[in-house]
Design an enzyme around this catalytic site. Structure first.
Site, PDB file in Angstrom:
ATOM      1  N   HIS A 443      18.298  56.952  79.904  1.00  9.18           N
ATOM      2  CA  HIS A 443      19.473  57.063  80.827  1.00  9.18           C
ATOM      3  C   HIS A 443      20.326  57.937  80.423  1.00  9.18           C
ATOM      4  O   HIS A 443      21.172  58.366  81.119  1.00  9.18           O
ATOM      5  CB  HIS A 443      20.071  55.542  80.843  1.00  9.18           C
ATOM      6  CG  HIS A 443      20.746  55.235  82.185  1.00  9.18           C
ATOM      7  ND1 HIS A 443      20.969  56.248  83.116  1.00  9.18           N
ATOM      8  CD2 HIS A 443      21.091  54.071  82.672  1.00  9.18           C
ATOM      9  CE1 HIS A 443      21.304  55.532  84.162  1.00  9.18           C
ATOM     10  NE2 HIS A 443      21.526  54.192  83.897  1.00  9.18           N
ATOM     11  N   ARG A 444      20.001  58.650  79.253  1.00  8.19           N
ATOM     12  CA  ARG A 444      21.124  59.788  78.851  1.00  8.19           C
ATOM     13  C   ARG A 444      21.023  60.796  79.669  1.00  8.19           C
ATOM     14  O   ARG A 444      21.539  61.965  80.062  1.00  8.19           O
ATOM     15  CB  ARG A 444      20.875  59.950  77.621  1.00  8.19           C
ATOM     16  CG  ARG A 444      21.138  59.151  76.451  1.00  8.19           C
ATOM     17  CD  ARG A 444      20.809  59.483  75.055  1.00  8.19           C
ATOM     18  NE  ARG A 444      19.260  59.860  74.844  1.00  8.19           N
ATOM     19  CZ  ARG A 444      19.042  60.453  73.916  1.00  8.19           C
ATOM     20  NH1 ARG A 444      19.629  60.537  72.673  1.00  8.19           N
ATOM     21  NH2 ARG A 444      17.668  60.522  73.786  1.00  8.19           N
TER      22      ARG A 444
END
Length: 472
Positions: A443-444
């Site tokens: 999700h980064r």
């Protein structure tokens, strides 16, 4: 007189040490000996198979002679630099006891592969920071001087340095074996590695200078006789309530990397259930297509192609997180990892530049990758540099899963079992071939919108395979 006797004996008996097989690790487990004391060996002959935290590797010996002694039994973990086998290179002369070798100089290391992620296992890759590395010599005091003859002998032991009689090309033992398998004289190969070291690429270039080399698979030579195992594992006592198994090799790498990945990258997993009836029909048709003759056609082939097309439509998903520089590194190539079950665990070799391959080429690459992995012959280089991965849990009858990312990768696609299920098709409930896909992503790097688009595109292609043409 004593010095002359020691030198003569040292010349007669050569000790082969556990080499650093190009991975920078400190130890390896001896899985199998292919020779026994009394067997004759030749330069380049594979004498044993060892397993590191990354792969199983066959070790060829860099000189001729008769095996005098095996220093460790199968199943033993040995540090890099320890002597594992002594060979009598002049049988029938002198004393029978080998003389302890002088400390060998630091071996010439084969140039490292281009920087990328380290070889990994099924979504649980080996993080660089979790792997124990061998300390390098820096400003340490110089070792005591040794005679030129002894230095030459020690330099040759692990395939490094010069031979006693004449200079030998610099190359790691696996590179020497590759050259022997291809019929290439290393003396005729132009080295490109640092310090004049011959690399695998140099050998391949010498073998096929006008085209890209094909992967070479070799088998260990059969031993002269079927030797009895040196040591058998301890039997489990009857009625035992517990069994303790040492954590090492591939299992140790899985454990370290799984923890590292799970607690480094924030994982998000999304799911979609899709009707793949048309994909299954396409698979059946391709099996009869003459252009696909000689390659294995299965649903995984179409799923892999679908993921490649989805990445092409959403290139931002193919990226890596550079923590040190606080940068997102977008990859303009796709090295597609495929999970493969092996006797030692699940590993993920990858298909280099899969985005450039046609469907027949991709089918051939998949077949070769899986068969090599199941034979236990996957090299560390084949597991390095992956960008995205597919894990097919459906072959075990599982509907789906939440796979953990390979460190350095942005996404991993899990494919569930394809089953006949009731499905609403054109307004009516009909039996259709259905599967569930799960996409885990970092999700980064990948927002929910981007991850959803990639998963939706893969599903749309599997539902309507003609999109491989309209979108590809």
């Amino acid at each position: 007189m004593t010095t002359m006797t020691d030198t003569s004996n040292a010349v007669r008996f050569r000790e082969f040490k556990m080499p650093d097989v190009g991975e920078g690790l400190t130890e390896a487990e001896i899985l199998k000996w292919f020779v026994q004391p009394g067997d004759t060996v030749t330069d380049g002959q594979v004498v044993c198979e060892v397993e590191t935290a990354k792969a199983a590797v066959e070790l060829p010996i860099p000189f001729d002679g008769v095996v005098h002694e095996l220093r460790f039994p199968e199943g033993t973990t040995v540090d890099v630099g320890q002597v594992i086998i002594a060979v009598d290179v002049a049988p029938g002369s002198g004393d029978d006891a080998p003389v302890a070798a002088e400390p060998a100089p630091e071996p010439v290391a084969e140039p490292a592969e281009p920087k990328g992620r380290t070889p990994v296992l099924v979504g649980y890759g080996v993080a660089e920071s979790s792997t124990k590395r061998r300390a390098r010599k820096g400003t340490e005091a110089a070792p005591a001087a040794v005679s030129p003859a002894a230095a030459a002998i020690q330099g040759e032991m692990n395939g490094h340095g010069a031979a006693v009689a004449e200079a030998r090309p610099l190359a790691k033992p696996p590179v020497r074996k590759l050259a022997k398998d291809l019929g290439i004289d290393l003396a005729t190969v132009t080295p490109t590695g640092d310090g004049g070291v011959i690399t695998r690429e140099d050998v391949h270039a010498a073998a096929t200078p006008t085209s890209a080399p094909a992967p070479v698979q070799t088998e260990a030579p059969a031993p002269a006789s079927a030797p009895a195992p040196i040591a058998a594992p301890a039997p489990v006592a009857a009625g035992a309530r517990e069994t303790r198994i040492p954590v090492k090799g591939v299992r140790k790498a899985i454990a370290q990397a799984m923890v590292g990945s799970a607690f480094t990258a924030p994982h998000v997993t999304e799911f979609v259930t899709v009707d793949v009836t048309r994909t299954m029909k396409l698979v059946a048709e391709l099996k009869e297509d003459k252009d696909m003759a000689g390659v294995r056609v299965n649903p995984l082939l179409i799923i892999a192609k679908a993921l490649l097309v989805a990445i092409k439509r959403n290139p931002e998903v193919n990226a890596a997180w550079d923590e040190a520089n606080q940068e997102i590194v977008q990859k303009h190539y796709v090295n597609l990892g495929i999970a493969a079950a092996t006797p030692r665990g699940l590993i993920v070799p990858n298909i280099k530049d899969a985005h450039d391959q046609t469907l027949p080429q991709l089918a051939a690459s998949l077949g070769e990758l899986v068969s090599t992995a199941r034979e236990g012959k996957t090299s560390p280089a084949a597991m390095a540099g992956g960008t995205v991965t597919i894990t097919n849990v459906g072959v075990f009858g599982v509907d789906t899963g939440t796979p953990i990312l390979n460190p350095g990768e942005s996404a991993i696609l899990a494919v569930g079992a394809i089953k006949l299920q009731p499905w609403v098709h054109k307004g009516k409930v009909k039996p259709r071939q259905v599967t569930t896909l799960a996409l885990s992503f970092d999700h980064r790097l990948v927002d929910g919108e981007l991850g959803s688009k990639v998963l939706a595109d893969v599903a749309a292609i599997l539902e309507q395979p003609k999109r491989l043409i309209t979108w590809g």
